[in-house]
Write a protein that holds these residues in place. Structure first.
Motif, short mmCIF file in Angstrom:
data_model
loop_
_atom_site.label_atom_id
_atom_site.label_comp_id
_atom_site.label_asym_id
_atom_site.label_seq_id
_atom_site.Cartn_x
_atom_site.Cartn_y
_atom_site.Cartn_z
N ALA A 35 0.90 -1.52 -0.35
CA ALA A 35 -0.42 0.12 -0.27
C ALA A 35 0.91 1.08 -0.18
CB ALA A 35 -0.94 0.05 0.96
N GLU A 36 1.98 1.44 0.63
CA GLU A 36 3.09 2.57 0.84
C GLU A 36 3.25 2.05 -0.75
OE1 GLU A 36 5.23 1.60 4.10
OE2 GLU A 36 4.36 2.10 5.75
N GLU A 37 4.04 1.60 -1.86
CA GLU A 37 4.79 1.63 -2.14
C GLU A 37 4.18 1.85 -3.27
OE1 GLU A 37 6.98 -2.07 -2.95
OE2 GLU A 37 7.87 -1.38 -1.83
N GLY A 38 2.60 1.73 -3.46
CA GLY A 38 1.75 1.80 -5.03
C GLY A 38 0.40 2.07 -4.64
N LYS A 39 0.03 1.48 -5.50
CA LYS A 39 -1.56 1.48 -5.82
C LYS A 39 -2.07 0.63 -4.93
CE LYS A 39 -2.66 3.57 -10.38
NZ LYS A 39 -3.32 3.73 -11.61
N LYS A 40 -3.57 0.85 -4.88
CA LYS A 40 -4.59 0.11 -3.01
C LYS A 40 -4.98 -1.02 -4.72
CE LYS A 40 -5.48 3.74 -0.11
NZ LYS A 40 -6.79 4.04 0.69
N PRO A 41 -5.29 -2.47 -4.17
CA PRO A 41 -5.57 -3.45 -4.65
C PRO A 41 -6.82 -3.52 -4.94
CG PRO A 41 -5.13 -4.39 -2.20
CD PRO A 41 -4.73 -2.99 -2.45
N SER A 42 -7.55 -1.73 -4.17
CA SER A 42 -9.31 -1.99 -4.78
C SER A 42 -9.20 -1.12 -5.87
CB SER A 42 -9.63 -1.12 -3.41
OG SER A 42 -9.24 0.07 -3.08
N GLU A 43 -7.89 -0.01 -6.26
CA GLU A 43 -7.84 0.85 -7.47
C GLU A 43 -7.31 -0.30 -8.18
OE1 GLU A 43 -5.94 4.88 -5.91
OE2 GLU A 43 -4.58 2.98 -4.85
N ILE A 44 -6.27 -0.77 -7.79
CA ILE A 44 -6.44 -1.81 -9.03
C ILE A 44 -7.04 -2.58 -9.77
CG2 ILE A 44 -4.81 -3.92 -9.97
CD1 ILE A 44 -3.11 -1.51 -9.55
N LEU A 45 -8.02 -3.29 -8.96
CA LEU A 45 -8.88 -3.79 -9.07
C LEU A 45 -10.75 -2.87 -10.27
CD1 LEU A 45 -10.93 -6.64 -9.57
CD2 LEU A 45 -11.43 -6.01 -7.43
N GLY A 46 -10.58 -1.58 -9.47
CA GLY A 46 -11.53 -0.61 -9.82
C GLY A 46 -11.11 -0.43 -11.50
N GLU A 47 -10.07 0.06 -11.38
CA GLU A 47 -9.10 0.10 -12.84
C GLU A 47 -9.96 -1.41 -14.12
OE1 GLU A 47 -5.45 0.65 -13.02
OE2 GLU A 47 -5.38 3.06 -11.29
N VAL A 48 -9.53 -2.42 -13.77
CA VAL A 48 -10.33 -3.36 -14.16
C VAL A 48 -11.85 -3.31 -14.60
CG1 VAL A 48 -10.27 -5.85 -14.51
CG2 VAL A 48 -7.62 -4.40 -14.02
#
Length: 88
Positions: free
Chosen positions: A28-41
């Motif tokens: 979470a500190e290094e990049g996007k949250k899993p929810s953000e990634i999933l939202g894009e997909v």
């Protein structure tokens, strides 16, 4: 003896849970949250439903989903940038 085994197993479970929580925090500190990634997909025009999303220790999420025409898609998304990466 059973008590000692139960304590050892409990300690092992706690250490695994702690390590997993630390890994999630670091991601979470290094990049996007899993929810953000999933939202894009999910915003892809052909997205129908998620099959599976998991973390790969190489720094990306492995995502499987079905499209509207029932095709199965497997994609790897970089956790830092949110862009697709080559499958390994």
């Amino acid at each position: 003896m059973k008590t000692q085994i139960a304590i050892a197993v409990g300690a092992l479970v706690i250490s695994f849970a702690s390590a997993e929580a630390q890994d999630a925090k670091q991601r979470a500190e290094e990049g996007k949250k899993p929810s953000e990634i999933l939202g894009e997909v999910e915003r892809r025009p052909d997205f129908q439903r998620l099959i599976e999303m998991s973390w790969n220790d190489r720094g990306y999420y492995e995502i499987e989903y079905r499209t509207t025409d029932k095709a199965k898609v497997e994609i790897n998304i970089d956790a830092k940038s949110g862009t697709p990466v080559d499958q390994e």
